[in-house]
Scaffold this active site. Sequence first.
Site, PDB file in Angstrom:
ATOM      1  N   ILE A 149       8.872   6.575  16.886  1.00 40.14           N
ATOM      2  CA  ILE A 149       8.434   7.328  15.705  1.00 40.14           C
ATOM      3  C   ILE A 149       7.166   8.138  15.966  1.00 40.14           C
ATOM      4  CG2 ILE A 149       7.825   7.173  13.243  1.00 40.14           C
ATOM      5  CD1 ILE A 149      10.655   6.155  13.779  1.00 40.14           C
ATOM      6  N   ASP A 198       5.478   0.214  12.017  1.00 35.30           N
ATOM      7  CA  ASP A 198       4.238  -0.409  11.537  1.00 35.30           C
ATOM      8  C   ASP A 198       4.138  -1.874  11.941  1.00 35.30           C
ATOM      9  OD1 ASP A 198       3.973   1.407   8.369  1.00 35.30           O
ATOM     10  OD2 ASP A 198       3.657   1.983  10.453  1.00 35.30           O
ATOM     11  N   ARG A 201      -4.708  10.406   4.869  1.00 34.59           N
ATOM     12  CA  ARG A 201      -3.656  11.401   5.049  1.00 34.59           C
ATOM     13  C   ARG A 201      -2.645  11.369   3.909  1.00 34.59           C
ATOM     14  NH1 ARG A 201      -0.302  11.351   7.746  1.00 34.59           N
ATOM     15  NH2 ARG A 201      -0.151  13.460   8.532  1.00 34.59           N
ATOM     16  N   LYS A 212       0.854  -1.209   0.000  1.00 33.07           N
ATOM     17  CA  LYS A 212       0.000   0.000   0.000  1.00 33.07           C
ATOM     18  C   LYS A 212       0.879   1.245   0.000  1.00 33.07           C
ATOM     19  CE  LYS A 212      -1.497   1.472   4.219  1.00 33.07           C
ATOM     20  NZ  LYS A 212      -1.223   2.867   4.568  1.00 33.07           N
ATOM     21  N   ASN A 213       1.925   1.232   0.856  1.00 40.06           N
ATOM     22  CA  ASN A 213       2.735   2.442   1.033  1.00 40.06           C
ATOM     23  C   ASN A 213       3.731   2.683  -0.087  1.00 40.06           C
ATOM     24  OD1 ASN A 213       1.277   2.945   3.284  1.00 40.06           O
ATOM     25  ND2 ASN A 213       2.871   2.377   4.742  1.00 40.06           N
ATOM     26  N   LEU A 244       7.573  19.637   7.544  1.00 36.80           N
ATOM     27  CA  LEU A 244       8.858  19.406   6.851  1.00 36.80           C
ATOM     28  C   LEU A 244       8.658  19.342   5.336  1.00 36.80           C
ATOM     29  CD1 LEU A 244      10.454  16.790   9.276  1.00 36.80           C
ATOM     30  CD2 LEU A 244      10.673  19.284   9.308  1.00 36.80           C
ATOM     31  N   ARG A 299      -8.140  -0.795   5.251  1.00 38.44           N
ATOM     32  CA  ARG A 299      -7.358   0.229   4.550  1.00 38.44           C
ATOM     33  C   ARG A 299      -6.035  -0.330   4.047  1.00 38.44           C
ATOM     34  NH1 ARG A 299      -6.251   5.467   7.715  1.00 38.44           N
ATOM     35  NH2 ARG A 299      -5.152   5.694   5.749  1.00 38.44           N
ATOM     36  N   ARG A 339       1.084  14.052  13.493  1.00 35.93           N
ATOM     37  CA  ARG A 339       1.517  13.802  12.111  1.00 35.93           C
ATOM     38  C   ARG A 339       1.520  15.082  11.263  1.00 35.93           C
ATOM     39  NH1 ARG A 339      -0.645   8.222  10.076  1.00 35.93           N
ATOM     40  NH2 ARG A 339       1.238   8.391   8.817  1.00 35.93           N
TER      41      ARG A 339
HETATM   42  C1  EPZ Z   1       4.656   6.788   6.482  1.00 34.44           C
HETATM   43  O1  EPZ Z   1       3.891   7.784   7.115  1.00 34.44           O
HETATM   44  C2  EPZ Z   1       3.743   5.582   6.355  1.00 34.44           C
HETATM   45  N1  EPZ Z   1       2.589   5.931   5.522  1.00 34.44           N
HETATM   46  C3  EPZ Z   1       3.280   5.145   7.751  1.00 34.44           C
HETATM   47  O2  EPZ Z   1       2.497   3.970   7.579  1.00 34.44           O
HETATM   48  C4  EPZ Z   1       4.513   4.803   8.594  1.00 34.44           C
HETATM   49  O3  EPZ Z   1       4.093   4.466   9.893  1.00 34.44           O
HETATM   50  C5  EPZ Z   1       5.445   6.020   8.638  1.00 34.44           C
HETATM   51  O4  EPZ Z   1       5.784   6.425   7.293  1.00 34.44           O
HETATM   52  C6  EPZ Z   1       6.731   5.719   9.385  1.00 34.44           C
HETATM   53  O5  EPZ Z   1       7.388   4.633   8.777  1.00 34.44           O
HETATM   54  C7  EPZ Z   1       2.747   5.961   4.181  1.00 34.44           C
HETATM   55  O6  EPZ Z   1       3.817   5.722   3.650  1.00 34.44           O
HETATM   56  C8  EPZ Z   1       1.529   6.308   3.368  1.00 34.44           C
HETATM   57  P1  EPZ Z   1       6.716  10.127   8.565  1.00 34.44           P
HETATM   58  P2  EPZ Z   1       4.442   9.307   7.145  1.00 34.44           P
HETATM   59  O7  EPZ Z   1       6.551  11.400   7.819  1.00 34.44           O
HETATM   60  O8  EPZ Z   1       5.261   9.583   5.944  1.00 34.44           O
HETATM   61  C9  EPZ Z   1       7.158  13.349  12.009  1.00 34.44           C
HETATM   62  C10 EPZ Z   1       0.680   2.580   7.907  1.00 34.44           C
HETATM   63  O9  EPZ Z   1       0.362   1.972   8.921  1.00 34.44           O
HETATM   64  N2  EPZ Z   1       6.981  14.345  10.943  1.00 34.44           N
HETATM   65  O10 EPZ Z   1       7.851   9.232   8.186  1.00 34.44           O
HETATM   66  O11 EPZ Z   1       3.268  10.180   7.430  1.00 34.44           O
HETATM   67  C11 EPZ Z   1       5.900  12.519  12.233  1.00 34.44           C
HETATM   68  O12 EPZ Z   1       5.022  13.169  13.119  1.00 34.44           O
HETATM   69  C12 EPZ Z   1       1.133   4.008   8.011  1.00 34.44           C
HETATM   70  O13 EPZ Z   1       0.708   2.092   6.752  1.00 34.44           O
HETATM   71  C13 EPZ Z   1       7.045  15.691  11.264  1.00 34.44           C
HETATM   72  O14 EPZ Z   1       7.246  16.076  12.419  1.00 34.44           O
HETATM   73  O15 EPZ Z   1       5.381   9.273   8.409  1.00 34.44           O
HETATM   74  C14 EPZ Z   1       6.448  11.238  12.806  1.00 34.44           C
HETATM   75  O16 EPZ Z   1       6.659  11.423  14.198  1.00 34.44           O
HETATM   76  C15 EPZ Z   1       0.936   4.546   9.406  1.00 34.44           C
HETATM   77  N3  EPZ Z   1       6.885  16.616  10.261  1.00 34.44           N
HETATM   78  C16 EPZ Z   1       7.802  11.085  12.110  1.00 34.44           C
HETATM   79  O17 EPZ Z   1       8.130  12.382  11.599  1.00 34.44           O
HETATM   80  C17 EPZ Z   1       6.677  16.245   8.965  1.00 34.44           C
HETATM   81  O18 EPZ Z   1       6.546  17.123   8.084  1.00 34.44           O
HETATM   82  C18 EPZ Z   1       7.790  10.096  10.948  1.00 34.44           C
HETATM   83  O19 EPZ Z   1       6.712  10.442  10.113  1.00 34.44           O
HETATM   84  C19 EPZ Z   1       6.610  14.864   8.655  1.00 34.44           C
HETATM   85  C20 EPZ Z   1       6.771  13.937   9.657  1.00 34.44           C
END
Ligand code: EPZ
Length: 431
Positions: A337, A315, A95, A22-23, A128, A407, A124
């Site tokens: 995370i 995950d 999202r 999916k991702n 960034l 999902r 979330r």
């Molecule tokens: C991706 O989410 C995945 N989703 C998530 O999978 C996964 O848990 C996550 O990466 C971490 O591996 C998809 O790929 C669609 P991040 P993403 O940006 O990109 C902080 C699932 O179960 N952050 O890597 O949204 C954030 O709050 C889902 O399939 C900021 O502060 O995650 C988090 O603490 C859940 N500012 C950390 O970074 C930003 O602009 C990592 O988030 C972006 C992120």
Amino acid sequence: MDKFLIKGGKALRGSVPVSGAKNSALPVMAAALLTADKVVVRNVPKVRDLVTMSKLLAFMDAKVSAGTVPASDYEIQAPRLNHAEAPYELVKTMRASILTLGPLMARVGVARVSLPGGCAIGARPVDLHLKALEQMGAEIATSHGYIDAKVHRNGSRGRRLKGAHIVFEKITVTGTENILMAAALAEGETVLENAAREPEVTDLILMLRKMGAEICGDGTSTLRIRGVKELHGTEHTVIPDRIEAGTFLVAGAMTDGDLTITNCQPKHLGAVIAKLQQAGVQIEISDATTVRARGAKKLAAADVTTEEYPGFATDMQAQYMALATQAEGTSVITETIFENRYLHASEMVRMGANISVNGREAIVRGPAQLSGTTVQASDLRASAGLVLAGLVATGETLIDRVYHIDRGYEGIVEKLRGVGAQIERVHSPGS
Ligand code: EPZ
């Protein structure tokens, strides 16, 4: 809302195929916005998030057709993008809609994307993503729940982003993917430091390169992208879902079963496999696409800390917690995370698990005999953890709000039944 009814106690035996990730499918489909040509995406899992992504692309005037045979192929073509907007009605359900921001800014230099709110597991933010696009020349305003981004016309460059040297303060998967897509058509070179190294990021890079993008640094935390004037169509097969594969490995291990996971990529599961082996699970990697898990009579407690790839995936944390409830001893789980990713713990405690959560840490003492009851799913991976707990609980477990699991897990009921689980979907219209 549908529910799952599980009668626990069955050892899972046999082989189960993994669907596309999916991702990976989400950014790969969004990348189709970068060209006027046709893009074919194969091995797309039949899960709700990809239906939502299809609706979003269609809303932007892209032509999207889901394959009929095989059902997992999508054809996408965006000859022109007159509607560079991702509306709240669609973004609130997924999202990952934020992944259209980078391609829209790259292709047309303007975008209006609803701010993705937080979700059960955390705030979330996408700050960034926005800061990086501003460094590339985008002007971004956020008001009334929307991101309004545009690139000012600049002489011969028109509304074209410009390459920049970006250092992400935090590793962000979709942030890395958004900037990869934005930089692919920007003027000049973009250097992206502290980039995410997830296999799904590398899969997107492979697809962009097939479209004519000039990117190097795959799998490392420094990516270099030399922008080109335009990208052409391509065909891309999405990688297998490593989290679905990991979830089934845990299912085989927890039920003292013998499960062979096919059509996966064990090389993407290094940290998960190592941790399961530490817990006493017998793992056999038969070839590049197959891995087998045999449960141990006794599972041993083992601590785990979630980290960005290649570390132990966040995950997989809920799934591992379910296994830890059955392991001999105390397992300390540290979630680094997301700030609120233990919603499954209280539901497992209601089933008889011994878990105490303190901030980012969860202490799991086992083994605990779980007993079936009604539990609530709160998010995608928490639901998977509750299914695993139900598979080993005595009696019946009824999991409510399973739309969360729909999902991200294609045909999970059928796949689990295929290897001996007593699980059925209970339709309850409305309520
Ligand atoms: C991706 O989410 C995945 N989703 C998530 O999978 C996964 O848990 C996550 O990466 C971490 O591996 C998809 O790929 C669609 P991040 P993403 O940006 O990109 C902080 C699932 O179960 N952050 O890597 O949204 C954030 O709050 C889902 O399939 C900021 O502060 O995650 C988090 O603490 C859940 N500012 C950390 O970074 C930003 O602009 C990592 O988030 C972006 C992120």
